[in-house]
Design a protein around this motif. Structure first.
Motif, PDB file in Angstrom:
ATOM      1  N   ILE A 143       0.832  -1.210   0.000  1.00 51.23           N
ATOM      2  CA  ILE A 143       0.000   0.000   0.000  1.00 51.23           C
ATOM      3  C   ILE A 143       0.864   1.257   0.000  1.00 51.23           C
ATOM      4  CG2 ILE A 143      -1.609   1.363   1.415  1.00 51.23           C
ATOM      5  CD1 ILE A 143      -2.872  -1.364   2.260  1.00 51.23           C
ATOM      6  N   ILE A 144       1.885   1.275   0.842  1.00 51.09           N
ATOM      7  CA  ILE A 144       2.742   2.459   0.964  1.00 51.09           C
ATOM      8  C   ILE A 144       3.486   2.763  -0.329  1.00 51.09           C
ATOM      9  CG2 ILE A 144       4.838   3.357   2.086  1.00 51.09           C
ATOM     10  CD1 ILE A 144       3.887   1.963   4.657  1.00 51.09           C
ATOM     11  N   THR A 145       3.984   1.739  -1.012  1.00 49.49           N
ATOM     12  CA  THR A 145       4.829   1.965  -2.188  1.00 49.49           C
ATOM     13  C   THR A 145       4.076   1.902  -3.512  1.00 49.49           C
ATOM     14  OG1 THR A 145       5.419  -0.380  -2.360  1.00 49.49           O
ATOM     15  CG2 THR A 145       6.852   1.021  -1.004  1.00 49.49           C
ATOM     16  N   SER A 146       2.804   1.573  -3.466  1.00 51.86           N
ATOM     17  CA  SER A 146       2.045   1.364  -4.700  1.00 51.86           C
ATOM     18  C   SER A 146       1.818   2.655  -5.479  1.00 51.86           C
ATOM     19  CB  SER A 146       0.698   0.730  -4.377  1.00 51.86           C
ATOM     20  OG  SER A 146      -0.021   0.525  -5.557  1.00 51.86           O
ATOM     21  N   ASN A 147       2.044   2.551  -6.778  1.00 49.40           N
ATOM     22  CA  ASN A 147       1.773   3.667  -7.680  1.00 49.40           C
ATOM     23  C   ASN A 147       0.676   3.338  -8.682  1.00 49.40           C
ATOM     24  OD1 ASN A 147       3.756   5.434  -6.659  1.00 49.40           O
ATOM     25  ND2 ASN A 147       5.328   4.269  -7.737  1.00 49.40           N
ATOM     26  N   ASN A 148       0.360   2.047  -8.810  1.00 47.83           N
ATOM     27  CA  ASN A 148      -0.661   1.633  -9.773  1.00 47.83           C
ATOM     28  C   ASN A 148      -1.218   0.268  -9.373  1.00 47.83           C
ATOM     29  OD1 ASN A 148       1.061  -0.469 -10.912  1.00 47.83           O
ATOM     30  ND2 ASN A 148       2.226   1.210 -11.823  1.00 47.83           N
ATOM     31  N   ILE A 149      -2.215  -0.179 -10.098  1.00 43.58           N
ATOM     32  CA  ILE A 149      -2.892  -1.442  -9.795  1.00 43.58           C
ATOM     33  C   ILE A 149      -1.950  -2.636  -9.865  1.00 43.58           C
ATOM     34  CG2 ILE A 149      -3.701  -1.854 -12.150  1.00 43.58           C
ATOM     35  CD1 ILE A 149      -5.851  -2.530  -9.101  1.00 43.58           C
ATOM     36  N   PHE A 150      -0.946  -2.560 -10.732  1.00 44.71           N
ATOM     37  CA  PHE A 150      -0.031  -3.681 -10.910  1.00 44.71           C
ATOM     38  C   PHE A 150       0.831  -3.921  -9.674  1.00 44.71           C
ATOM     39  CE2 PHE A 150      -0.942  -2.019 -15.159  1.00 44.71           C
ATOM     40  CZ  PHE A 150      -1.610  -3.123 -15.657  1.00 44.71           C
ATOM     41  N   ASP A 151       1.082  -2.866  -8.910  1.00 47.33           N
ATOM     42  CA  ASP A 151       1.800  -3.034  -7.649  1.00 47.33           C
ATOM     43  C   ASP A 151       0.991  -3.901  -6.681  1.00 47.33           C
ATOM     44  OD1 ASP A 151       3.962  -1.513  -8.513  1.00 47.33           O
ATOM     45  OD2 ASP A 151       3.175   0.344  -7.669  1.00 47.33           O
ATOM     46  N   TYR A 152      -0.329  -3.746  -6.705  1.00 48.24           N
ATOM     47  CA  TYR A 152      -1.178  -4.565  -5.841  1.00 48.24           C
ATOM     48  C   TYR A 152      -1.203  -6.026  -6.288  1.00 48.24           C
ATOM     49  CZ  TYR A 152      -2.774  -0.173  -3.864  1.00 48.24           C
ATOM     50  OH  TYR A 152      -2.821   1.046  -3.240  1.00 48.24           O
ATOM     51  N   ILE A 153      -1.126  -6.238  -7.590  1.00 50.35           N
ATOM     52  CA  ILE A 153      -1.085  -7.611  -8.102  1.00 50.35           C
ATOM     53  C   ILE A 153       0.155  -8.321  -7.567  1.00 50.35           C
ATOM     54  CG2 ILE A 153      -0.789  -8.995 -10.203  1.00 50.35           C
ATOM     55  CD1 ILE A 153      -2.612  -6.922 -11.600  1.00 50.35           C
ATOM     56  N   LEU A 154       1.281  -7.622  -7.539  1.00 54.82           N
ATOM     57  CA  LEU A 154       2.516  -8.197  -7.000  1.00 54.82           C
ATOM     58  C   LEU A 154       2.349  -8.527  -5.514  1.00 54.82           C
ATOM     59  CD1 LEU A 154       5.526  -8.874  -7.549  1.00 54.82           C
ATOM     60  CD2 LEU A 154       6.034  -6.562  -6.773  1.00 54.82           C
ATOM     61  N   THR A 155       1.701  -7.650  -4.788  1.00 48.93           N
ATOM     62  CA  THR A 155       1.463  -7.877  -3.363  1.00 48.93           C
ATOM     63  C   THR A 155       0.595  -9.118  -3.144  1.00 48.93           C
ATOM     64  OG1 THR A 155       1.652  -5.497  -2.937  1.00 48.93           O
ATOM     65  CG2 THR A 155       0.581  -6.822  -1.237  1.00 48.93           C
ATOM     66  N   ILE A 156      -0.437  -9.279  -3.945  1.00 47.71           N
ATOM     67  CA  ILE A 156      -1.306 -10.454  -3.832  1.00 47.71           C
ATOM     68  C   ILE A 156      -0.518 -11.733  -4.115  1.00 47.71           C
ATOM     69  CG2 ILE A 156      -3.281 -11.658  -4.890  1.00 47.71           C
ATOM     70  CD1 ILE A 156      -4.502  -8.782  -5.269  1.00 47.71           C
TER      71      ILE A 156
END
Length: 173
Positions: free
Chosen positions: A92-105
């Motif tokens: 959440i802190i480092t996310s700039n776009n939706i793809f960052d969340y995909i990596l987290t998942i």
């Protein structure tokens, strides 16, 4: 820097192919630790901040899980919870776009897969995770890492068939 990042990706490919064929969870985690260190360097060179944060957590996670497997002990559930929460928070802190969340998942799925002791679940979790990493690596131009993801995907399908399906009598009517 871009070319160096791609060369690091080639080293990751070799180590990943070797690591995914391991039948022993301890050896698998050893390879995953080294691979995460190399991913951190690659993502730093490519400016993929969420990748750096997530792979740093993943590296520490692998070291902790590896330590317990090496001692033939179950990793306490508190570590599973801590690493999942850290992945969510840093994602959440480092996310700039939706793809960052995909990596987290993908990292959360892989964290669970590594935490338990069943190599079948480790391979299945790896398969789900590699798909998310493939998307992330495409977006951030980590092309050799994306090639690795394709190789990992194929390698995982082979490993799942060879180790989990081929000799499984429950699939035979």
């Amino acid at each position: 820097m871009f070319i160096i990042a791609q060369l690091i990706g080639l080293i990751i490919i070799i180590l990943s192919i070797i690591g995914l064929q391991q039948k022993n969870g301890e050896r698998f985690l050893f390879y995953q630790t080294i691979i995460n260190i190399l991913y951190i360097v690659q993502y730093i060179l490519l400016g993929a901040i969420t990748g750096v944060a997530i792979c740093t957590i993943a590296m520490i996670r692998c070291i902790v899980f590896w330590k317990y497997k090496k001692e033939n002990k179950k990793t306490p559930v508190c570590f599973l919870i801590i690493f999942i929460l850290l992945a969510i928070i840093l994602g959440i802190i480092t996310s700039n776009n939706i793809f960052d969340y995909i990596l987290t998942i993908g990292t959360i799925i892989f964290t669970y897969a590594l935490w338990q002791d069943n190599m079948k679940i480790m391979r299945a979790g790896s398969l789900m995770s590699v798909i998310t990493y493939m998307i992330y690596n495409l977006i951030f131009k980590a092309y050799t890492a994306m090639i690795l993801d394709g190789i990992d995907f194929s390698n995982l399908i082979i490993a799942i068939y060879k180790n989990d399906i081929k000799n499984c009598s429950s699939f035979i009517p």
